[in-house]
Design an enzyme around this catalytic site. Structure first.
Site, mmCIF file in Angstrom:
data_model
loop_
_atom_site.group_PDB
_atom_site.id
_atom_site.type_symbol
_atom_site.label_atom_id
_atom_site.label_comp_id
_atom_site.label_asym_id
_atom_site.label_seq_id
_atom_site.Cartn_x
_atom_site.Cartn_y
_atom_site.Cartn_z
ATOM 1 N N GLU A 1 0.807 -1.226 0.000
ATOM 2 C CA GLU A 1 0.000 0.000 0.000
ATOM 3 C C GLU A 1 0.836 1.270 0.000
ATOM 4 O OE1 GLU A 1 -0.905 -2.619 1.881
ATOM 5 O OE2 GLU A 1 -2.937 -3.086 1.234
ATOM 6 N N HIS B 1 -11.155 -4.334 9.960
ATOM 7 C CA HIS B 1 -11.702 -4.138 8.609
ATOM 8 C C HIS B 1 -13.007 -3.356 8.620
ATOM 9 C CE1 HIS B 1 -8.800 -7.301 7.806
ATOM 10 N NE2 HIS B 1 -8.955 -7.101 6.511
#
Lengths: 396, 421, 327
Positions: free
Chosen positions: C60, C129
């Site tokens: 990322e 999440h």
């Protein structure tokens, strides 16, 4: 500890393709015997001693290599355009004078915040960037004054930026760490260790995407190599064949922590092997060697669209920043490096090759001093930015 | 599981209670909210109800026994449960007070996250606001724009906060009980009792109060007496009662109660209470009516007498008096009046002074109405004359204030139509 | 008008912008060959190929930095985070680089980049999440933050975000990808950033909701009308930054009451910011304290009932509206 050498051999065999076998310098660097744990985390004296003895070995090794290289270096000087050589020396001398003045006016309070000086590392910025085309892109860390000038920014605009003045290259909004110029394809000095490595990778991605033929030169220090972004970026650059030249200026210290105390492996160039990336170890006190290595990397980037990692031996004479007490290294260590001052070495070679004379050197000194004085005068006279500038440039 | 049933707190001042009688016997089952026993508190006989269903397993305190607050008076649970441990435990009486207040509700399943966002219901009783006016920003702005005095608006939001709809109501002058003329009031903590507003005591009032109190005692009282011609009240009463069944007839006292209440509305300083730093002005007139009972005296309260009719007042007083004599009054029925009346006319008393029931500011002592020769228009005529004597708390009521109130009251009694003017 | 899911509306926006501007490319994990972890980029790799739709390694920070550099050098990257939770790995490039480049370069280098992906809770995916991170990114000058709540907005706003010359944080919601709505068929349909939308008109109470809480607020508004005859206005800022406080303030000036519903935690949230700005701009119009419904102050639990208890709900919104309306 003994197994580290075996690991390197393994990496060499597994990691490098045949065409990555580079000139001698790239592989000549032996892994240092690393400090044991007690000295690594124990008293400061032991670690300073370890770093200093490593530094002395480093210098001795460099001297020997330089002697071996001398003949070919003189040949290279003779085949290089004299104007280019003069410009290289001028930029090195200008960089030296400029930074010495920076230290002086910083102490007078004219420069605020951080101020990271490049003294001792001039050969790297100059040797690499004078090998570029003007359209090529450069990005660097916070030690960016000299790189900015070599890439074409005027000393006036750099000094005025250091003064936080309206006439600065970014209107007084960036300061020492953030010199930028779109006109000169200078993509900035960046303040987060390693952050620019990711950005450089994207710049190279754009160059390839748009097929502009540009290459990207990305400077960073050896401490940035421990950041994740270095590894993430090198992986993608090799994976996608990006025209990026990663230049690690290994000046041996991340702030005040020596490489021996911060990195398990001593060779940074070899880390490129993990990504099957071409790599080279270069003596950063020899501007011609830097130029030659950069030219090879540019060739690879421009013609093959492939990245390179250059580890360049450097040494910063000054502290990390102006507020660095310097108690992590000895005076002898600094003096040892200064014996191989890049400007002195270059002048000697130029003289030996009969390209430039003492008279030329004096003239170059004068020009550099005058340019620095002009920059100081301009910065002094430039007004502070208007307060209306506070809220501009937040959004495009 | 069997548990001890503890003496509950049944009045605000109760420290112990005496079991008057058990309504349920040992072994009887009961539902939630069913009365288990009647308990005599300091003032009244209260019904003691169950918080949840079960069986009365063992009575620990029989009729006539006294128990401290929180002391076990019975054991309840399910039929057939072993209560020997509880019995052993209950014998040395060392109960924790207040336990009875904690409803033994079943522990709710984990609800912290919900609770964190669940709206908190506005508190049923007002939080102390130190006499500050609570106003929502838009209400404040609307009042300012319309030149409306916020003190004249009653707040209907939490803690009496004046909100937009209160201003709208005030501006529309809609509600008959619109307190447009009266200031903003804080709801009382006693159910049904008058709301009030408090205004800072003026320096002058404070000096008057302290000087007078020094001179005469905690409640510096003075007395005002006035003759009232009651003939019109008597004929009014006759006219009303002509259509009332025997049990619902209106008394002269009922009419006096109404008249006092209406007069109080015109004299806020009399319908008030001295609170040291502030003077508390009551929104409605809650009239305490002294009732003699065997063991002494109790003063049940006719709430909002100014808003009620004669018949309604009469019925209420009859009911309160009857229950007072039976000691069945609930605490909120005999506390928190704003003004009182004591009538000894039926005992032939012509005139007397009554003692103020603090923190009320005054009390009216009503004597018998007797036919008396008086001079009217230069003629000697016979009129029913009644003497009323008002005891005034001088910290709130000055001589002239009390006199004006008494004048209003007298005129209302002499011309009852004025009550509705 | 066509009826599309939010997923397909986003897909259309990406496709149209890839066609419109050669400099637009998409990069992220599983965006190409896999067709997108949530299928937002479905079919784009097949149509536009390796150069325009790029599968990145799971890296990322690396591909966010690559995006910033590419934007600096003239491209318009659309960087997909599989979920915004993973953007925290890339925060240095978003916050320290993208957000600040224009300013610290004295206006020399702008960063026309879109970072996009699902934000907030999904279906029992637990603590790491389920985070709603808009307040984090909205805190930094230089970033724009966009959160659509229906298909038309999703398409119109994404197209505007891609055309915008600034770094745009574009936050979708996994629970909403399948929601259908009417979408204009015009290829050039865009919705300007920084403009709020009144999703339902009302007179008695304003609810400010965004993303997933907008359909909840609309549902609550209808139930409140049925049960209490109270008329609720629902305002969706759509762009969190720049925030169209005027539309919200005008609504509050009309209704005098404000409930803010958000999926993020309450502390230092966007709702807290709106509440503050309303206090500054419409203080004299408030008839009740501003009420907020946020996610419970806890990492997201896994168990279905706990997850539901942590999140905003229609019932919680109704209770809040009742409270501010003094019902």
């Amino acid at each position: 500890m003994e197994c580290s050498g075996i690991l390197f051999i393994f990496a060499d065999l597994q990691g490098l393709r045949e065409d990555d076998i580079l000139p001698k310098a790239a592989t000549s660097r032996k892994p240092e015997k690393r400090a044991n744990l007690t000295s690594a985390k124990g008293n400061g004296k032991a670690s300073k001693g370890t770093a200093t003895s490593a530094a002395f070995r480093d210098v001795e090794e460099a001297i020997k290599e330089y002697e071996d290289r001398k003949a070919s270096q003189l040949r290279a000087i003779k085949t290089t355009d004299k104007k280019v050589l003069r410009e290289m020396l001028y930029q090195m001398v200008l960089g030296r004078h400029f930074e010495e003045k920076c230290a002086e006016v910083y102490r007078m309070g004219k420069i605020g915040g951080f101020c990271h000086l490049y003294i001792g590392q001039e050969a790297i910025g100059v040797g690499s960037m004078t090998a570029l085309e003007p359209s090529d892109m450069v990005i660097t860390s916070y030690r960016d004054h000299v790189q900015a000038m070599v890439k074409g920014l005027s000393p006036e605009s750099v000094m005025a930026e250091l003064y936080g003045k309206e006439g600065g290259c970014v209107k007084g909004k960036g300061g020492s760490m953030h010199m930028f110029s779109k006109e000169h394809e200078f993509f900035g000095g960046h303040g987060i260790v390693g952050g620019q490595i990711g950005v450089a990778t994207g710049m190279a991605y754009a160059a390839k995407y748009k097929n502009t033929g540009q290459v990207v030169l990305c400077f960073f220090g050896e401490a940035a190599v421990n950041q994740g972004i270095f590894h993430e970026s090198l992986n993608m650059a090799e994976l996608w064949g990006l025209p990026c030249i990663y230049i690690c200026e290994n000046n041996r210290y991340g702030m005040g922590t020596s490489q021996e105390r911060a990195m398990s492996a001593s060779s940074i160039a070899r880390k490129a092997g993990s990504y099957e990336m071409a790599n080279e170890f270069v003596d950063g006190m020899d501007v011609m060697a830097v130029r030659a290595a950069t030219l090879r990397a540019i060739e690879r980037a421009r013609n093959e669209s492939r990245p390179t990692l250059l580890e360049i031996r450097a040494y910063r004479y000054m502290g990390h920043s102006m507020s660095d007490p310097g108690n992590y290294r000895t005076r002898e260590e600094i003096q040892k490096y200064q014996e191989r001052d890049p400007i002195v070495l270059f002048k000697d070679s130029l003289k030996e090759a009969k390209v430039l004379s003492d008279k030329d050197f004096e003239q170059i000194e004068r020009e550099a001093i005058e340019a620095t004085d002009r920059a100081l005068k301009f910065a002094d006279e430039s007004p502070f930015p208007d307060e209306s500038e506070l809220l501009t440039d937040v959004y495009a | 599981m069997a548990e001890k049933f503890l003496m509950p707190k049944l009045s605000p001042t109760m420290e112990e209670g005496q079991i008057s009688r058990w309504v349920k016997n040992e072994g009887d089952a009961f539902e939630a909210n069913e009365t288990l026993a009647e308990v005599d508190t300091d003032k009244a006989t209260m019904e003691m109800t169950a918080l949840s269903g079960g069986t009365l397993l063992k009575i620990l305190k029989g009729a006539g026994d006294t128990a401290a607050l929180g002391e076990a008076i019975a054991i309840i649970g399910q039929k057939g449960e072993d209560i020997s441990a509880l019995l052993a435990e209950a014998s040395p009486a060392a109960p924790a007070a207040k336990k009875a207040e904690e409803a033994p509700a079943p522990k709710a399943a984990v609800q912290a996250p919900v609770a964190a966002v669940a709206p908190t219901a506005p508190p049923a009783v007002s939080a102390p606001t130190n006499g500050r006016l609570l106003v929502s920003p838009i209400a404040a702005r609307m009042a300012a724009e319309n030149g409306l005095d916020l003190k004249s608006v009653a707040g209907s939001g939490p803690n009496g906060r004046i909100i937009k709809r209160d201003i709208e109501t005030a501006l529309a002058g809609a509600s008959p009980s619109a307190r447009t003329a009266t200031p903003a009031f804080t709801p009382s903590t006693v159910v049904g009792a008058s709301a009030y507003r408090e205004e800072p005591t003026s320096q002058m009032r404070r000096v008057i109060a302290s000087r007078l109190a020094e001179s005469i005692g905690p409640v510096p009282t003075f007395y005002l007496t006035r003759e009232v011609e009651m003939d019109n009240v008597l004929s009014l009463r006759k006219a009303i009662n002509a259509s009332q069944p025997e049990s619902e007839k209106v008394s002269v006292n009922d009419i006096i109660v109404k008249a006092v209440a209406m007069a109080l509305r015109k004299h806020p300083f009399v319908n008030a209470s001295y609170q040291d730093r502030t003077i508390r002005f009551y929104e409605q007139a809650d009239i305490g009516v002294a009732v003699a009972i065997d063991e002494g005296l109790i003063t049940p309260v006719v709430r909002g007498a100014d808003l009620k009719g004669f018949v309604e007042i009469g019925a209420e007083i009859r009911s309160l008096a009857a229950r007072a004599r039976d000691k069945k009054l609930q605490p909120e029925e005999y506390t928190g009046a704003t003004f009182s009346i004591s009538n000894l006319g039926m005992f032939g008393i012509k005139e007397f002074t009554a003692i103020i029931n603090p923190p009320e500011a005054g009390i009216i002592a009503v004597g018998a109405a007797t036919p008396t020769p008086v001079v009217r228009d230069g003629q000697i005529v016979i009129r029913s004359i009644m003497n009323i004597t008002m005891s005034c708390d001088h910290r709130v009521i000055d001589g002239a204030t009390g006199a004006k109130f008494l004048d209003t009251l007298a005129r209302m009694l002499e011309q009852p139509a004025l009550m509705f003017a | 008008m066509a009826t599309l899911t939010i997923r397909d509306a986003l897909n259309q926006a990406l496709r149209e912008e890839l066609i419109r501007d050669e400099n637009v490319f998409i990069m992220g994990e599983e965006v190409a060959e896999y067709d997108g972890a949530y299928k937002v980029t479905r079919g784009l790799w097949k149509e536009f190929g390796d150069k325009r739709v790029v599968d990145a390694p799971i890296t990322e920070l690396g591909f966010a930095g690559l995006g910033v550099g590419a934007a600096m050098a003239g491209l318009r990257p659309v960087i997909e985070f599989m979920t915004w939770n993973f953007s925290i790995l890339a925060a240095d490039q978003i916050i320290n680089h993208a957000a600040k480049m224009l300013y610290m370069s004295g206006g020399e280098f702008n960063i026309p980049i879109v970072f996009r992906g699902p934000n907030g809770s999904a279906f029992q995916v637990s603590s790491q999440h389920s985070q709603a991170l808009e307040a984090l990114y909205a805190n930094f000058p230089g970033l724009k933050v966009v959160m659509p709540s229906n298909a038309a907005d999703a398409k119109g706003l994404l197209k505007s975000a891609i055309r915008d010359d600034n770094p745009v944080i574009f936050m979708e919601q996994e629970r909403m990808y399948g929601m259908k709505g009417e979408v204009p068929e015009d290829d050039d349909f865009t919705i300007p950033l920084g403009v709020a939308d009144v999703k339902r008109e009302g007179t008695d109470c304003t609810i400010v909701a965004r993303s997933m809480t907008v359909p909840m607020a609309l549902d609550a508004a209808e139930k409140i009308r049925e049960q209490f005859d109270v008329s609720v206005e629902v305002v969706d800022p759509r762009t969190i930054k720049p925030l169209d406080i005027d539309t919200i303030a005008n609504s509050v000036r009309k209704t005098n009451r404000l409930v803010i519903v958000e999926e993020s935690h309450a502390f230092a949230s966007v709702g807290a910011e709106i509440s503050h700005q309303i206090m500054e701009t419409a203080f004299d119009h408030l008839d009740a304290p501003v009420k907020r419904i946020s996610t419970a102050e806890t990492p997201m639990p896994y168990a279905k009932n706990l997850e539901a208890a942590a999140l905003p709900s229609v019932d919680k919104i109704i209770a809040a509206v009742k409270e501010v309306c003094y019902l």
